[in-house]
Design a protein around this motif. Structure first.
Motif, PDB file in Angstrom:
ATOM      1  N   ALA A 438      57.237 -57.468 -44.539  1.00 15.49           N
ATOM      2  CA  ALA A 438      56.337 -56.320 -44.178  1.00 15.49           C
ATOM      3  C   ALA A 438      57.215 -55.376 -43.308  1.00 15.49           C
ATOM      4  O   ALA A 438      57.581 -54.383 -43.598  1.00 15.49           O
ATOM      5  CB  ALA A 438      55.262 -56.678 -43.599  1.00 15.49           C
ATOM      6  N   ASP A 439      58.017 -56.176 -42.358  1.00 15.40           N
ATOM      7  CA  ASP A 439      58.903 -55.340 -41.589  1.00 15.40           C
ATOM      8  C   ASP A 439      59.921 -54.607 -42.188  1.00 15.40           C
ATOM      9  O   ASP A 439      60.236 -53.425 -41.986  1.00 15.40           O
ATOM     10  CB  ASP A 439      59.433 -56.011 -40.416  1.00 15.40           C
ATOM     11  CG  ASP A 439      58.391 -56.831 -39.444  1.00 15.40           C
ATOM     12  OD1 ASP A 439      57.262 -55.832 -39.401  1.00 15.40           O
ATOM     13  OD2 ASP A 439      58.533 -57.679 -38.497  1.00 15.40           O
ATOM     14  N   GLY A 440      60.504 -55.377 -42.828  1.00 18.08           N
ATOM     15  CA  GLY A 440      61.717 -55.061 -43.997  1.00 18.08           C
ATOM     16  C   GLY A 440      61.347 -53.866 -44.933  1.00 18.08           C
ATOM     17  O   GLY A 440      61.969 -52.622 -45.050  1.00 18.08           O
ATOM     18  N   LEU A 441      60.191 -54.020 -45.551  1.00 16.95           N
ATOM     19  CA  LEU A 441      59.595 -53.154 -46.533  1.00 16.95           C
ATOM     20  C   LEU A 441      59.501 -51.826 -45.770  1.00 16.95           C
ATOM     21  O   LEU A 441      59.663 -50.675 -46.389  1.00 16.95           O
ATOM     22  CB  LEU A 441      58.307 -53.289 -47.192  1.00 16.95           C
ATOM     23  CG  LEU A 441      57.784 -52.466 -48.282  1.00 16.95           C
ATOM     24  CD1 LEU A 441      58.926 -52.425 -49.478  1.00 16.95           C
ATOM     25  CD2 LEU A 441      56.393 -53.218 -48.612  1.00 16.95           C
ATOM     26  N   LEU A 442      58.712 -51.816 -44.324  1.00 12.54           N
ATOM     27  CA  LEU A 442      58.380 -50.541 -43.768  1.00 12.54           C
ATOM     28  C   LEU A 442      59.337 -50.014 -42.864  1.00 12.54           C
ATOM     29  O   LEU A 442      58.937 -48.936 -42.198  1.00 12.54           O
ATOM     30  CB  LEU A 442      57.157 -50.819 -42.877  1.00 12.54           C
ATOM     31  CG  LEU A 442      55.871 -51.178 -43.996  1.00 12.54           C
ATOM     32  CD1 LEU A 442      54.753 -51.496 -43.387  1.00 12.54           C
ATOM     33  CD2 LEU A 442      55.562 -50.170 -45.110  1.00 12.54           C
ATOM     34  N   ARG A 443      60.505 -51.016 -42.645  1.00 12.10           N
ATOM     35  CA  ARG A 443      61.455 -50.253 -41.677  1.00 12.10           C
ATOM     36  C   ARG A 443      61.957 -48.797 -41.935  1.00 12.10           C
ATOM     37  O   ARG A 443      62.172 -48.145 -40.638  1.00 12.10           O
ATOM     38  CB  ARG A 443      62.573 -51.230 -41.546  1.00 12.10           C
ATOM     39  CG  ARG A 443      63.728 -50.894 -40.446  1.00 12.10           C
ATOM     40  CD  ARG A 443      64.627 -51.794 -40.274  1.00 12.10           C
ATOM     41  NE  ARG A 443      64.454 -53.245 -39.915  1.00 12.10           N
ATOM     42  CZ  ARG A 443      64.351 -54.246 -40.903  1.00 12.10           C
ATOM     43  NH1 ARG A 443      64.935 -54.095 -41.939  1.00 12.10           N
ATOM     44  NH2 ARG A 443      63.852 -55.407 -40.397  1.00 12.10           N
ATOM     45  N   MET A 506      50.121 -52.251 -53.896  1.00 13.35           N
ATOM     46  CA  MET A 506      49.583 -53.362 -53.333  1.00 13.35           C
ATOM     47  C   MET A 506      50.528 -53.877 -52.104  1.00 13.35           C
ATOM     48  O   MET A 506      50.007 -54.344 -51.026  1.00 13.35           O
ATOM     49  CB  MET A 506      49.480 -54.389 -54.493  1.00 13.35           C
ATOM     50  CG  MET A 506      49.013 -55.816 -53.912  1.00 13.35           C
ATOM     51  SD  MET A 506      49.360 -57.170 -54.997  1.00 13.35           S
ATOM     52  CE  MET A 506      50.739 -57.229 -55.308  1.00 13.35           C
ATOM     53  N   GLU A 507      51.815 -53.960 -52.496  1.00  8.96           N
ATOM     54  CA  GLU A 507      52.860 -54.357 -51.597  1.00  8.96           C
ATOM     55  C   GLU A 507      52.661 -53.573 -50.327  1.00  8.96           C
ATOM     56  O   GLU A 507      53.034 -54.274 -49.063  1.00  8.96           O
ATOM     57  CB  GLU A 507      54.221 -54.611 -52.241  1.00  8.96           C
ATOM     58  CG  GLU A 507      54.143 -55.775 -53.101  1.00  8.96           C
ATOM     59  CD  GLU A 507      55.771 -55.570 -53.850  1.00  8.96           C
ATOM     60  OE1 GLU A 507      56.511 -54.788 -53.594  1.00  8.96           O
ATOM     61  OE2 GLU A 507      55.668 -56.447 -54.626  1.00  8.96           O
ATOM     62  N   LEU A 508      52.729 -52.563 -50.247  1.00  8.94           N
ATOM     63  CA  LEU A 508      52.757 -51.366 -49.271  1.00  8.94           C
ATOM     64  C   LEU A 508      51.270 -51.663 -48.322  1.00  8.94           C
ATOM     65  O   LEU A 508      51.433 -51.792 -47.107  1.00  8.94           O
ATOM     66  CB  LEU A 508      52.795 -50.110 -49.583  1.00  8.94           C
ATOM     67  CG  LEU A 508      54.253 -49.690 -49.954  1.00  8.94           C
ATOM     68  CD1 LEU A 508      54.270 -48.270 -50.763  1.00  8.94           C
ATOM     69  CD2 LEU A 508      55.125 -49.938 -49.107  1.00  8.94           C
ATOM     70  N   TRP A 509      50.484 -51.770 -49.064  1.00  5.71           N
ATOM     71  CA  TRP A 509      49.105 -51.865 -48.283  1.00  5.71           C
ATOM     72  C   TRP A 509      49.191 -53.442 -47.597  1.00  5.71           C
ATOM     73  O   TRP A 509      48.665 -53.173 -46.420  1.00  5.71           O
ATOM     74  CB  TRP A 509      47.957 -51.840 -49.192  1.00  5.71           C
ATOM     75  CG  TRP A 509      46.487 -52.061 -48.510  1.00  5.71           C
ATOM     76  CD1 TRP A 509      45.817 -53.037 -48.565  1.00  5.71           C
ATOM     77  CD2 TRP A 509      46.021 -51.188 -47.624  1.00  5.71           C
ATOM     78  NE1 TRP A 509      44.467 -52.792 -48.133  1.00  5.71           N
ATOM     79  CE2 TRP A 509      44.556 -51.767 -47.191  1.00  5.71           C
ATOM     80  CE3 TRP A 509      46.202 -49.956 -46.945  1.00  5.71           C
ATOM     81  CZ2 TRP A 509      43.748 -51.087 -46.308  1.00  5.71           C
ATOM     82  CZ3 TRP A 509      45.542 -49.228 -46.286  1.00  5.71           C
ATOM     83  CH2 TRP A 509      44.022 -49.950 -45.720  1.00  5.71           C
ATOM     84  N   LEU A 510      49.331 -54.387 -48.329  1.00  6.35           N
ATOM     85  CA  LEU A 510      49.482 -55.652 -47.388  1.00  6.35           C
ATOM     86  C   LEU A 510      50.553 -55.694 -46.232  1.00  6.35           C
ATOM     87  O   LEU A 510      50.428 -56.141 -45.335  1.00  6.35           O
ATOM     88  CB  LEU A 510      49.919 -56.578 -48.689  1.00  6.35           C
ATOM     89  CG  LEU A 510      48.839 -57.040 -49.495  1.00  6.35           C
ATOM     90  CD1 LEU A 510      49.306 -58.136 -50.539  1.00  6.35           C
ATOM     91  CD2 LEU A 510      47.432 -57.686 -48.774  1.00  6.35           C
ATOM     92  N   ALA A 511      51.640 -54.983 -46.504  1.00  9.20           N
ATOM     93  CA  ALA A 511      52.638 -54.747 -45.411  1.00  9.20           C
ATOM     94  C   ALA A 511      52.096 -54.046 -44.435  1.00  9.20           C
ATOM     95  O   ALA A 511      52.232 -54.520 -43.014  1.00  9.20           O
ATOM     96  CB  ALA A 511      53.863 -54.087 -46.068  1.00  9.20           C
TER      97      ALA A 511
END
Length: 518
Positions: A438-443, A506-511
């Motif tokens: 999650a941190d990597g996706l939203l960094r 989905m991935e962004l919401w879970l992150a």
């Protein structure tokens, strides 16, 4: 009973006369000892009848006699025998007065009675008392053995309580009272469960003596078993310390109960092997074969809804699974339930009746272990399945394994599969690997917002929470919908992913929920 001064005075061959302390003749005599030392106290142990001729004493000096008698009484000497007709024709008044003042029995020994005769009389009485005690002990042993063979532990405890004129109780491995005699002793014995628990922490055999509430009795606790973990304990309550005969009875009871306990170990191992075969047949989808193998041993358990428990213990806590096994089996025995306990290497599998005492005891034990773990960093992890029947045993086993895995991830001692299904999936993802993803996706979005050029993370959260509805999300943010559209395009540009893709959403919401689960 041991000899007393009174029994010596009434001995027809000794012809002793009481000159002082006639009201204290019922004191037991441990030995008779002759000494002409001016101060024999350093050589006394207490309980002796001291025999003297006053060869080195000024027996007519009142002050000297008061000091002499006071020293003897302080050392525990129970009586003084004075031989007349040797150095003094009669016992000097100074000694008689000193003995009366101190309350020390003073016996006049006639010249024709040698000290050796008194010593022999004391020795013979002591030997006779010991013989009676040994004989009574053997008789008690025979009675205890007969009761153990015909009536079981309950009969043995009843016979032991009668022998010691007190009460006796048997505790199981968890410290619970499983039998007591007389009937009223069960409630009193339950007060000593904490003491039994502490005793079980010591290697067997172990024993301790504790005082009952308000000093109502003296209680001896003895662990039973020869293994490192005692399998049971015996409590014996008496008004005073047991005598020789009573001690024989207690030791005989310990031996018989230990023998019963140790003889049950091979049977217990055989039951576990049968239980393992029954479990494997259930998991293989062969409930009819499982019932046939179980017979009366586990048959009733397989005809009603049951739960499966899968437990694991840490390497540093090898006793964790053993303790859980004992808790389950003890609770089932007290409730009259069948329970199947199967060790599987570093894990333990328990199959027990749904809503029964064994399942409740395992859950309580896990909860207690979790509370204690904060102090000693222990480890016990338990997964509990939903209720199931024989046909669904394999599914229940998988449920217990899944719950066990979740318990490990959450750092919990117990997780029930039903609670997993009723709750959110997000706690199941709360581990370091998911948070790192999650941190990597939203960094990149956080780095953009840190420059002050927009609020892309909050905008993305609002847009996703409104299922992509522009007007509703813009209203939540307090911005124009065109501004929100611009921000979502920037999100797509920065991430290099399309928000029209449901997997991306989905991935962004879970992150977002993982990094900020509000």
């Amino acid at each position: 009973m041991p000899p007393t001064l009174a029994s010596l005075v009434h001995h027809s061959a000794l012809k002793l006369a009481v000159r002082a302390g006639a009201d204290r003749l019922d004191v037991p005599v441990r030995w008779a000892h002759a000494s002409e030392l001016a101060d024999p106290v350093p050589y006394m142990e207490g309980g002796e009848l001291l025999l003297i001729t006053a060869l080195k004493l000024d027996a007519e000096d009142p002050a000297a006699m008061r000091r002499y008698v006071k020293r003897l009484a302080g050392a525990g000497v129970v009586g003084l025998g004075f031989a007349v007709g040797v150095h003094y024709d009669d016992i000097p008044d100074a000694l008689v007065d000193a003995a009366r003042e101190e309350g020390l029995p003073l016996l006049e020994v006639p010249r024709r009675t040698p000290f050796l005769a008194i010593s022999k009389a004391v020795s013979a009485a002591i030997a006779a008392d010991q013989y009676r005690a040994v004989t009574a002990g053997f008789a008690a042993q025979r009675e205890l053995t007969r009761q153990a063979l015909t009536e079981g532990p309950e009969g043995l405890l009843a016979a032991l309580a009668a022998q010691v004129d007190g009460w006796a109780a048997l505790y199981d491995a968890s410290g619970a009272v499983v039998a007591a005699a007389p009937d009223w002793a069960g409630r009193r014995a339950a007060r000593f469960t904490p003491d039994v628990t502490r005793l079980r922490e010591r290697p067997a055999p172990a024993s301790s003596v504790v005082a009952g509430p308000e000093h109502e009795d003296r209680v001896e606790l003895h662990s039973l078993g020869t293994g490192r973990r005692p399998r049971a304990a015996l409590a014996v309550g008496t008004a005073a310390a047991p005598g020789t005969a009573e001690r024989y009875a207690v030791h005989s009871a310990i031996a018989l109960l230990t023998l019963t306990t140790e003889r049950s170990r091979p049977l217990h191992a055989a039951e576990q092997r049968i239980g393992a075969a029954v479990l494997h047949m259930l998991l293989a989808g062969e409930p009819d074969h499982a019932r046939a193998v179980a017979g009366d041993l586990y048959g009733g358990l397989l005809d009603a809804p049951f739960r499966i428990i899968v437990a694991a213990g840490g390497e540093a806590n090898g006793d964790a699974l053993g303790g859980l096994s004992e808790v389950a089996e003890s609770a089932a025995a007290r409730a009259g339930e069948a329970v199947l306990v199967v060790p599987e290497g570093e894990r333990l599998v328990v199959l027990a009746a749904d809503g029964g005492a064994a399942v409740a005891a395992c859950c309580d034990h896990a909860a207690g272990w979790e509370a204690a773990r904060k102090a000693d960093d222990g480890e016990l992890v338990v997964g509990l399945s939903a209720p199931a029947g024989p046909i669904a045993a394999s599914a229940a086993y998988k449920q217990a394994e899944q719950a066990l895995s979740v318990a490990r991830r959450r750092g919990r001692a117990l997780v029930e599969h039903e609670h997993m299904a009723a709750g959110s999936v997000l706690p199941l993802l709360a581990d370091d690997a998911v948070r790192a993803f999650a941190d990597g996706l939203l960094r990149a979005l956080h780095d953009h917002d840190a420059t002050g050029r927009g609020d892309l993370v909050a905008s993305l959260r609002a847009w996703l929470s409104r299922h992509g509805q522009w007007d509703a999300a813009a209203a939540d943010l307090g911005v124009h919908r065109h501004t929100l559209r611009y921000r979502m395009r920037r999100v797509e540009e920065i991430l290099g992913r399309s928000l029209d893709d449901p997997d991306t959403r989905m991935e962004l919401w879970l992150a977002l929920k993982t990094t900020s689960p509000d």
